[in-house]
Design a protein around this motif. Structure first.
Motif, PDB file in Angstrom:
ATOM      1  N   GLY A  33       0.817  -1.208   0.000  1.00 45.25           N
ATOM      2  CA  GLY A  33       0.000   0.000   0.000  1.00 45.25           C
ATOM      3  C   GLY A  33       0.843   1.247   0.000  1.00 45.25           C
ATOM      4  O   GLY A  33       1.253   1.721  -1.053  1.00 45.25           O
ATOM      5  N   MET A  34       1.108   1.787   1.186  1.00 47.87           N
ATOM      6  CA  MET A  34       1.823   3.055   1.284  1.00 47.87           C
ATOM      7  C   MET A  34       3.245   2.929   0.735  1.00 47.87           C
ATOM      8  O   MET A  34       3.949   1.966   1.030  1.00 47.87           O
ATOM      9  N   LEU A  35       3.639   3.920  -0.061  1.00 45.51           N
ATOM     10  CA  LEU A  35       4.932   3.917  -0.726  1.00 45.51           C
ATOM     11  C   LEU A  35       5.645   5.235  -0.441  1.00 45.51           C
ATOM     12  O   LEU A  35       5.030   6.308  -0.491  1.00 45.51           O
ATOM     13  N   PHE A  36       6.934   5.141  -0.154  1.00 50.85           N
ATOM     14  CA  PHE A  36       7.744   6.307   0.187  1.00 50.85           C
ATOM     15  C   PHE A  36       8.950   6.362  -0.737  1.00 50.85           C
ATOM     16  O   PHE A  36       9.465   5.332  -1.160  1.00 50.85           O
ATOM     17  N   SER A  37       9.395   7.576  -1.035  1.00 49.17           N
ATOM     18  CA  SER A  37      10.633   7.752  -1.795  1.00 49.17           C
ATOM     19  C   SER A  37      11.700   8.254  -0.834  1.00 49.17           C
ATOM     20  O   SER A  37      11.408   8.967   0.127  1.00 49.17           O
ATOM     21  N   PHE A  38      12.929   7.851  -1.093  1.00 50.01           N
ATOM     22  CA  PHE A  38      14.071   8.318  -0.311  1.00 50.01           C
ATOM     23  C   PHE A  38      15.086   8.860  -1.295  1.00 50.01           C
ATOM     24  O   PHE A  38      15.681   8.118  -2.062  1.00 50.01           O
ATOM     25  N   ALA A  58      -1.274   7.739  -2.907  1.00 53.66           N
ATOM     26  CA  ALA A  58      -2.586   8.173  -2.431  1.00 53.66           C
ATOM     27  C   ALA A  58      -3.368   6.928  -2.018  1.00 53.66           C
ATOM     28  O   ALA A  58      -4.563   6.830  -2.187  1.00 53.66           O
ATOM     29  N   SER A  59      -2.660   5.949  -1.486  1.00 53.43           N
ATOM     30  CA  SER A  59      -3.230   4.658  -1.136  1.00 53.43           C
ATOM     31  C   SER A  59      -3.468   4.595   0.373  1.00 53.43           C
ATOM     32  O   SER A  59      -3.634   5.620   1.026  1.00 53.43           O
ATOM     33  N   PHE A  60      -3.462   3.400   0.909  1.00 55.50           N
ATOM     34  CA  PHE A  60      -3.609   3.179   2.344  1.00 55.50           C
ATOM     35  C   PHE A  60      -2.782   1.957   2.712  1.00 55.50           C
ATOM     36  O   PHE A  60      -2.309   1.231   1.833  1.00 55.50           O
ATOM     37  N   ALA A  61      -2.591   1.719   3.987  1.00 57.95           N
ATOM     38  CA  ALA A  61      -1.824   0.551   4.423  1.00 57.95           C
ATOM     39  C   ALA A  61      -2.682  -0.689   4.192  1.00 57.95           C
ATOM     40  O   ALA A  61      -3.480  -1.081   5.025  1.00 57.95           O
ATOM     41  N   GLN A  62      -2.517  -1.306   3.036  1.00 59.21           N
ATOM     42  CA  GLN A  62      -3.361  -2.440   2.658  1.00 59.21           C
ATOM     43  C   GLN A  62      -3.186  -3.632   3.593  1.00 59.21           C
ATOM     44  O   GLN A  62      -4.128  -4.341   3.886  1.00 59.21           O
ATOM     45  N   ARG A  63      -1.940  -3.876   3.997  1.00 56.41           N
ATOM     46  CA  ARG A  63      -1.611  -5.041   4.835  1.00 56.41           C
ATOM     47  C   ARG A  63      -2.184  -6.316   4.220  1.00 56.41           C
ATOM     48  O   ARG A  63      -2.682  -7.184   4.898  1.00 56.41           O
ATOM     49  N   ASN A  64      -2.113  -6.392   2.906  1.00 58.96           N
ATOM     50  CA  ASN A  64      -2.675  -7.506   2.156  1.00 58.96           C
ATOM     51  C   ASN A  64      -1.608  -8.254   1.360  1.00 58.96           C
ATOM     52  O   ASN A  64      -1.926  -9.169   0.624  1.00 58.96           O
ATOM     53  N   ALA A 113       5.483 -10.461   0.193  1.00 59.26           N
ATOM     54  CA  ALA A 113       5.548 -10.258  -1.257  1.00 59.26           C
ATOM     55  C   ALA A 113       6.950  -9.810  -1.648  1.00 59.26           C
ATOM     56  O   ALA A 113       7.716  -9.330  -0.823  1.00 59.26           O
ATOM     57  N   GLU A 114       7.273  -9.956  -2.915  1.00 54.96           N
ATOM     58  CA  GLU A 114       8.538  -9.465  -3.442  1.00 54.96           C
ATOM     59  C   GLU A 114       8.317  -8.102  -4.071  1.00 54.96           C
ATOM     60  O   GLU A 114       7.376  -7.900  -4.833  1.00 54.96           O
ATOM     61  N   PHE A 115       9.204  -7.174  -3.762  1.00 52.66           N
ATOM     62  CA  PHE A 115       9.141  -5.784  -4.187  1.00 52.66           C
ATOM     63  C   PHE A 115      10.340  -5.576  -5.104  1.00 52.66           C
ATOM     64  O   PHE A 115      11.483  -5.772  -4.690  1.00 52.66           O
ATOM     65  N   PHE A 116      10.107  -5.205  -6.383  1.00 55.63           N
ATOM     66  CA  PHE A 116      11.214  -5.100  -7.324  1.00 55.63           C
ATOM     67  C   PHE A 116      10.906  -4.068  -8.397  1.00 55.63           C
ATOM     68  O   PHE A 116       9.777  -3.605  -8.530  1.00 55.63           O
ATOM     69  N   THR A 117      11.926  -3.700  -9.152  1.00 57.66           N
ATOM     70  CA  THR A 117      11.760  -2.778 -10.272  1.00 57.66           C
ATOM     71  C   THR A 117      12.001  -3.515 -11.582  1.00 57.66           C
ATOM     72  O   THR A 117      12.722  -4.517 -11.629  1.00 57.66           O
ATOM     73  N   HIS A 118      11.386  -2.994 -12.617  1.00 56.40           N
ATOM     74  CA  HIS A 118      11.608  -3.493 -13.976  1.00 56.40           C
ATOM     75  C   HIS A 118      11.401  -2.324 -14.920  1.00 56.40           C
ATOM     76  O   HIS A 118      10.354  -1.663 -14.884  1.00 56.40           O
ATOM     77  N   GLN A 119      12.398  -2.050 -15.750  1.00 50.16           N
ATOM     78  CA  GLN A 119      12.393  -0.898 -16.648  1.00 50.16           C
ATOM     79  C   GLN A 119      12.067   0.356 -15.849  1.00 50.16           C
ATOM     80  O   GLN A 119      12.798   0.707 -14.950  1.00 50.16           O
ATOM     81  N   ASP A 120      10.943   1.010 -16.125  1.00 53.35           N
ATOM     82  CA  ASP A 120      10.626   2.241 -15.395  1.00 53.35           C
ATOM     83  C   ASP A 120       9.521   2.040 -14.361  1.00 53.35           C
ATOM     84  O   ASP A 120       8.887   2.990 -13.923  1.00 53.35           O
ATOM     85  N   GLY A 121       9.282   0.788 -13.958  1.00 52.03           N
ATOM     86  CA  GLY A 121       8.182   0.505 -13.045  1.00 52.03           C
ATOM     87  C   GLY A 121       8.606  -0.148 -11.739  1.00 52.03           C
ATOM     88  O   GLY A 121       9.680  -0.720 -11.626  1.00 52.03           O
ATOM     89  N   ILE A 122       7.727  -0.042 -10.759  1.00 49.62           N
ATOM     90  CA  ILE A 122       7.892  -0.677  -9.453  1.00 49.62           C
ATOM     91  C   ILE A 122       6.779  -1.711  -9.315  1.00 49.62           C
ATOM     92  O   ILE A 122       5.604  -1.405  -9.569  1.00 49.62           O
ATOM     93  N   TYR A 131       2.983  -0.100  -9.594  1.00 48.30           N
ATOM     94  CA  TYR A 131       2.675   1.227  -9.086  1.00 48.30           C
ATOM     95  C   TYR A 131       2.537   2.202 -10.251  1.00 48.30           C
ATOM     96  O   TYR A 131       3.395   2.275 -11.112  1.00 48.30           O
ATOM     97  N   ASN A 132       1.424   2.957 -10.262  1.00 49.35           N
ATOM     98  CA  ASN A 132       1.178   3.969 -11.282  1.00 49.35           C
ATOM     99  C   ASN A 132       1.562   5.323 -10.688  1.00 49.35           C
ATOM    100  O   ASN A 132       0.889   5.823  -9.785  1.00 49.35           O
ATOM    101  N   PHE A 133       2.655   5.899 -11.172  1.00 52.80           N
ATOM    102  CA  PHE A 133       3.155   7.160 -10.628  1.00 52.80           C
ATOM    103  C   PHE A 133       2.189   8.324 -10.864  1.00 52.80           C
ATOM    104  O   PHE A 133       2.144   9.249 -10.068  1.00 52.80           O
ATOM    105  N   ASN A 134       1.423   8.299 -11.958  1.00 55.64           N
ATOM    106  CA  ASN A 134       0.471   9.378 -12.235  1.00 55.64           C
ATOM    107  C   ASN A 134      -0.746   9.310 -11.318  1.00 55.64           C
ATOM    108  O   ASN A 134      -1.190  10.312 -10.783  1.00 55.64           O
ATOM    109  N   GLN A 135      -1.299   8.112 -11.145  1.00 55.53           N
ATOM    110  CA  GLN A 135      -2.482   7.931 -10.294  1.00 55.53           C
ATOM    111  C   GLN A 135      -2.127   7.824  -8.814  1.00 55.53           C
ATOM    112  O   GLN A 135      -2.997   7.928  -7.966  1.00 55.53           O
TER     113      GLN A 135
END
Length: 189
Positions: free
Chosen positions: A41-46, A56-62, A66-75, A93-97
């Motif tokens: 859910g919640m995503l932070f940049s450093f 603009a999400s919420f803590a889904q805790r769902n 899970a595995e969190f990774f990047t590919h090309q220009d996506g997360i 993750y949709n950076f625009n939405q």
């Protein structure tokens, strides 16, 4: 020993006050490190020494495990466990939405889902190694003894081959090991 450490002077996002930082998952895209709230859910940049919430999400805790990774220009976020069931979802993750969107995948995917797996990512493929899932009716843990691949261009799954029992036990009990591929470190959780 080779890093440059700077004092952190900006206030942390309030959402991070309630968690242990070791629960955050991280991945890097370009020059930004992204931090995922435990369970998704919640995503932070450093970047530039400052942590900012960007979703603009919420803590889904769902999506625990899970595995969190990047590919090309996506997360991306793959698999996980939440609401008493294992997932085989692929989220991007949709950076625009500023939201996570589920991507429809096809083929021979792990059922009922997968979590806490090792992953190896090549140019357009991700391979899941071992891991486990939780059986919904009994909430019992079942180790996975197979390697699956997901084509990140076509979003098609394939089951590549089974792992011998001893290797499955080793992978599922030793979560912190690494392998060097093409001079880049790929870390198995």
């Amino acid at each position: 020993s080779e890093g440059v450490f700077k004092k952190y002077n900006s206030p942390l996002p309030i959402e991070l006050d309630v968690i242990d930082f070791r629960g955050l998952k991280s991945t890097k895209l370009a020059d930004v490190t992204y931090l995922l709230f435990p369970g998704g859910g919640m995503l932070f940049s450093f970047k530039d020494g400052v942590i900012k919430r960007i979703d603009a999400s919420f803590a889904q805790r769902n999506y625990f495990g899970a595995e969190f990774f990047t590919h090309q220009d996506g997360i991306y976020l793959l698999g996980g466990y939440g609401l008493w069931t294992s997932k085989n979802d692929l989220l991007k993750y949709n950076f625009n939405q500023k939201q996570w969107n589920k991507i429809t995948t096809y083929g021979d995917m792990q059922q009922p889902g997968i979590r806490e797996m090792g992953i190896v990512k090549t140019e357009n493929m991700i391979y899941t190694i071992g891991g486990n899932n939780i059986i919904t009716n009994t909430q019992s843990l079942k180790n996975i003894d197979k390697i699956y691949s997901l084509n990140l261009t076509t979003y098609e799954w394939s089951q590549n081959f089974s792992l011998p029992t001893k290797e499955t036990e080793y992978i599922n009990s030793n979560r912190e090991f690494g392998v060097q591929i093409d001079y880049q470190w790929v870390i198995f959780p």
